[in-house]
Design a protein around this motif. Structure first.
Motif, PDB file in Angstrom:
ATOM      1  N   GLU A  31      80.461   5.955  50.324  1.00 45.63           N
ATOM      2  CA  GLU A  31      79.952   4.587  50.295  1.00 45.63           C
ATOM      3  C   GLU A  31      80.026   4.101  48.851  1.00 45.63           C
ATOM      4  O   GLU A  31      79.444   4.724  47.958  1.00 45.63           O
ATOM      5  CB  GLU A  31      78.502   4.538  50.775  1.00 45.63           C
ATOM      6  CG  GLU A  31      77.894   3.155  50.694  1.00 45.63           C
ATOM      7  CD  GLU A  31      76.413   3.163  51.015  1.00 45.63           C
ATOM      8  OE1 GLU A  31      75.678   4.023  50.472  1.00 45.63           O
ATOM      9  OE2 GLU A  31      75.998   2.308  51.796  1.00 45.63           O
ATOM     10  N   LEU A  32      80.754   3.009  48.634  1.00 44.73           N
ATOM     11  CA  LEU A  32      80.973   2.495  47.290  1.00 44.73           C
ATOM     12  C   LEU A  32      80.408   1.080  47.170  1.00 44.73           C
ATOM     13  O   LEU A  32      80.229   0.394  48.175  1.00 44.73           O
ATOM     14  CB  LEU A  32      82.468   2.505  46.966  1.00 44.73           C
ATOM     15  CG  LEU A  32      83.119   3.895  46.963  1.00 44.73           C
ATOM     16  CD1 LEU A  32      84.622   3.780  46.845  1.00 44.73           C
ATOM     17  CD2 LEU A  32      82.539   4.756  45.863  1.00 44.73           C
ATOM     18  N   PRO A  33      80.148   0.620  45.947  1.00 47.99           N
ATOM     19  CA  PRO A  33      79.599  -0.723  45.756  1.00 47.99           C
ATOM     20  C   PRO A  33      80.632  -1.811  46.050  1.00 47.99           C
ATOM     21  O   PRO A  33      81.834  -1.539  46.136  1.00 47.99           O
ATOM     22  CB  PRO A  33      79.202  -0.739  44.282  1.00 47.99           C
ATOM     23  CG  PRO A  33      80.110   0.260  43.652  1.00 47.99           C
ATOM     24  CD  PRO A  33      80.341   1.320  44.686  1.00 47.99           C
ATOM     25  N   ASP A  34      80.148  -3.029  46.177  1.00 49.51           N
ATOM     26  CA  ASP A  34      81.018  -4.176  46.419  1.00 49.51           C
ATOM     27  C   ASP A  34      81.720  -4.603  45.140  1.00 49.51           C
ATOM     28  O   ASP A  34      81.188  -4.429  44.033  1.00 49.51           O
ATOM     29  CB  ASP A  34      80.200  -5.363  46.933  1.00 49.51           C
ATOM     30  CG  ASP A  34      79.604  -5.100  48.310  1.00 49.51           C
ATOM     31  OD1 ASP A  34      80.228  -4.362  49.098  1.00 49.51           O
ATOM     32  OD2 ASP A  34      78.507  -5.633  48.579  1.00 49.51           O
ATOM     33  N   LEU A  35      82.900  -5.201  45.298  1.00 50.50           N
ATOM     34  CA  LEU A  35      83.599  -5.807  44.162  1.00 50.50           C
ATOM     35  C   LEU A  35      82.695  -6.849  43.510  1.00 50.50           C
ATOM     36  O   LEU A  35      81.924  -7.529  44.191  1.00 50.50           O
ATOM     37  CB  LEU A  35      84.882  -6.492  44.626  1.00 50.50           C
ATOM     38  CG  LEU A  35      86.105  -5.621  44.783  1.00 50.50           C
ATOM     39  CD1 LEU A  35      87.262  -6.436  45.345  1.00 50.50           C
ATOM     40  CD2 LEU A  35      86.508  -4.978  43.484  1.00 50.50           C
ATOM     41  N   GLU A  36      82.805  -6.951  42.222  1.00 47.04           N
ATOM     42  CA  GLU A  36      82.052  -7.909  41.400  1.00 47.04           C
ATOM     43  C   GLU A  36      80.565  -7.591  41.294  1.00 47.04           C
ATOM     44  O   GLU A  36      79.813  -8.357  40.696  1.00 47.04           O
ATOM     45  CB  GLU A  36      82.255  -9.352  41.865  1.00 47.04           C
ATOM     46  CG  GLU A  36      83.708  -9.817  41.801  1.00 47.04           C
ATOM     47  CD  GLU A  36      84.336  -9.701  40.412  1.00 47.04           C
ATOM     48  OE1 GLU A  36      83.667 -10.020  39.409  1.00 47.04           O
ATOM     49  OE2 GLU A  36      85.503  -9.283  40.319  1.00 47.04           O
ATOM     50  N   ALA A  37      80.127  -6.457  41.857  1.00 53.83           N
ATOM     51  CA  ALA A  37      78.733  -6.054  41.697  1.00 53.83           C
ATOM     52  C   ALA A  37      78.484  -5.679  40.240  1.00 53.83           C
ATOM     53  O   ALA A  37      79.343  -5.095  39.574  1.00 53.83           O
ATOM     54  CB  ALA A  37      78.403  -4.871  42.605  1.00 53.83           C
ATOM     55  N   SER A  38      77.326  -6.018  39.758  1.00 55.11           N
ATOM     56  CA  SER A  38      76.920  -5.651  38.407  1.00 55.11           C
ATOM     57  C   SER A  38      76.184  -4.319  38.487  1.00 55.11           C
ATOM     58  O   SER A  38      75.315  -4.132  39.350  1.00 55.11           O
ATOM     59  CB  SER A  38      76.000  -6.738  37.846  1.00 55.11           C
ATOM     60  OG  SER A  38      75.626  -6.428  36.535  1.00 55.11           O
ATOM     61  N   VAL A  39      76.551  -3.377  37.609  1.00 59.94           N
ATOM     62  CA  VAL A  39      75.939  -2.042  37.627  1.00 59.94           C
ATOM     63  C   VAL A  39      75.423  -1.681  36.237  1.00 59.94           C
ATOM     64  O   VAL A  39      75.930  -2.164  35.230  1.00 59.94           O
ATOM     65  CB  VAL A  39      76.922  -0.964  38.127  1.00 59.94           C
ATOM     66  CG1 VAL A  39      77.368  -1.256  39.550  1.00 59.94           C
ATOM     67  CG2 VAL A  39      78.134  -0.849  37.218  1.00 59.94           C
ATOM     68  N   LYS A  40      74.409  -0.853  36.220  1.00 58.21           N
ATOM     69  CA  LYS A  40      73.835  -0.354  34.968  1.00 58.21           C
ATOM     70  C   LYS A  40      74.116   1.135  34.842  1.00 58.21           C
ATOM     71  O   LYS A  40      74.124   1.867  35.842  1.00 58.21           O
ATOM     72  CB  LYS A  40      72.319  -0.585  34.928  1.00 58.21           C
ATOM     73  CG  LYS A  40      71.925  -2.047  34.940  1.00 58.21           C
ATOM     74  CD  LYS A  40      72.227  -2.689  33.627  1.00 58.21           C
ATOM     75  CE  LYS A  40      71.771  -4.130  33.605  1.00 58.21           C
ATOM     76  NZ  LYS A  40      72.389  -4.896  32.571  1.00 58.21           N
ATOM     77  N   ALA A  41      74.314   1.599  33.628  1.00 55.37           N
ATOM     78  CA  ALA A  41      74.548   3.020  33.374  1.00 55.37           C
ATOM     79  C   ALA A  41      73.409   3.843  33.960  1.00 55.37           C
ATOM     80  O   ALA A  41      72.234   3.474  33.841  1.00 55.37           O
ATOM     81  CB  ALA A  41      74.672   3.277  31.876  1.00 55.37           C
ATOM     82  N   GLU A  42      73.785   4.930  34.610  1.00 51.15           N
ATOM     83  CA  GLU A  42      72.888   5.904  35.218  1.00 51.15           C
ATOM     84  C   GLU A  42      72.262   5.450  36.527  1.00 51.15           C
ATOM     85  O   GLU A  42      71.516   6.198  37.143  1.00 51.15           O
ATOM     86  CB  GLU A  42      71.814   6.366  34.226  1.00 51.15           C
ATOM     87  CG  GLU A  42      72.404   7.013  32.986  1.00 51.15           C
ATOM     88  CD  GLU A  42      71.366   7.478  31.991  1.00 51.15           C
ATOM     89  OE1 GLU A  42      70.179   7.539  32.338  1.00 51.15           O
ATOM     90  OE2 GLU A  42      71.761   7.790  30.854  1.00 51.15           O
ATOM     91  N   ASP A  43      72.564   4.234  36.999  1.00 48.44           N
ATOM     92  CA  ASP A  43      72.064   3.787  38.297  1.00 48.44           C
ATOM     93  C   ASP A  43      72.938   4.344  39.418  1.00 48.44           C
ATOM     94  O   ASP A  43      74.139   4.534  39.245  1.00 48.44           O
ATOM     95  CB  ASP A  43      72.075   2.261  38.402  1.00 48.44           C
ATOM     96  CG  ASP A  43      70.919   1.609  37.663  1.00 48.44           C
ATOM     97  OD1 ASP A  43      70.047   2.339  37.133  1.00 48.44           O
ATOM     98  OD2 ASP A  43      70.896   0.371  37.608  1.00 48.44           O
ATOM     99  N   SER A  44      72.328   4.559  40.575  1.00 49.74           N
ATOM    100  CA  SER A  44      73.081   4.961  41.752  1.00 49.74           C
ATOM    101  C   SER A  44      73.933   3.776  42.211  1.00 49.74           C
ATOM    102  O   SER A  44      73.444   2.654  42.302  1.00 49.74           O
ATOM    103  CB  SER A  44      72.124   5.382  42.865  1.00 49.74           C
ATOM    104  OG  SER A  44      72.852   5.664  44.038  1.00 49.74           O
ATOM    105  N   ILE A  45      75.201   4.052  42.481  1.00 49.81           N
ATOM    106  CA  ILE A  45      76.112   2.981  42.899  1.00 49.81           C
ATOM    107  C   ILE A  45      76.779   3.285  44.241  1.00 49.81           C
ATOM    108  O   ILE A  45      77.694   2.590  44.657  1.00 49.81           O
ATOM    109  CB  ILE A  45      77.187   2.707  41.833  1.00 49.81           C
ATOM    110  CG1 ILE A  45      77.933   3.986  41.461  1.00 49.81           C
ATOM    111  CG2 ILE A  45      76.572   2.046  40.614  1.00 49.81           C
ATOM    112  CD1 ILE A  45      79.143   3.769  40.596  1.00 49.81           C
TER     113      ILE A  45
END
Length: 130
Positions: free
Chosen positions: A44-58
């Motif tokens: 299961e992967l995140p959506d395109l254009e999603a904003s992510v932070k270092a060390e967060d589950s994605i």
């Protein structure tokens, strides 16, 4: 002994990071991690254009043994997702550094600073031996 790429960087959570553009990195899980997980059956992967932070589950990686979180080693925006993993999650097992890549992130801010917290191949190898 698991294969490591000297031109990649690694997180302590077993993700690899490859620079693929001036401000973009490709991310997957290491051969060591896929071996520990066993046969991968779902990613299961995140959506395109999603904003992510270092060390967060994605996202998550499901194997016949367990379900594990996938963590972002850097902060930024998802610019590519490996759609092939939806139909063929086993690519993570058979080709963790090529066909089994997971996402690409456009890194926020200074790329060098963002990557400075990651491990080189030798340091990652020592980490896996602890």
């Amino acid at each position: 002994m698991s294969e490591l790429r000297n031109d990649f960087l690694y997180s302590k959570e077993h993700e690899w990071v490859q620079t693929v553009g001036e401000d973009t990195v490709r991310i997957g899980i290491t051969e060591f991690a896929q071996h520990q997980l066993g046969d991968i059956v779902f990613v299961e992967l995140p959506d395109l254009e999603a904003s992510v932070k270092a060390e967060d589950s994605i996202g998550t990686i499901e194997s016949v043994k367990t379900v594990s979180d996938l963590f972002s080693p850097v902060s930024g925006t998802i610019v590519a997702v490996n759609e092939a993993l939806q139909d063929s999650p086993e690519l993570v097992n058979s080709s963790p550094y090529e066909e089994g890549w997971m996402i690409e992130i456009r890194v926020d801010g200074d790329v060098t600073a963002a990557l400075s917290t990651l491990l080189n191949a030798d340091a990652y190898l020592k980490h896996t031996e602890e």
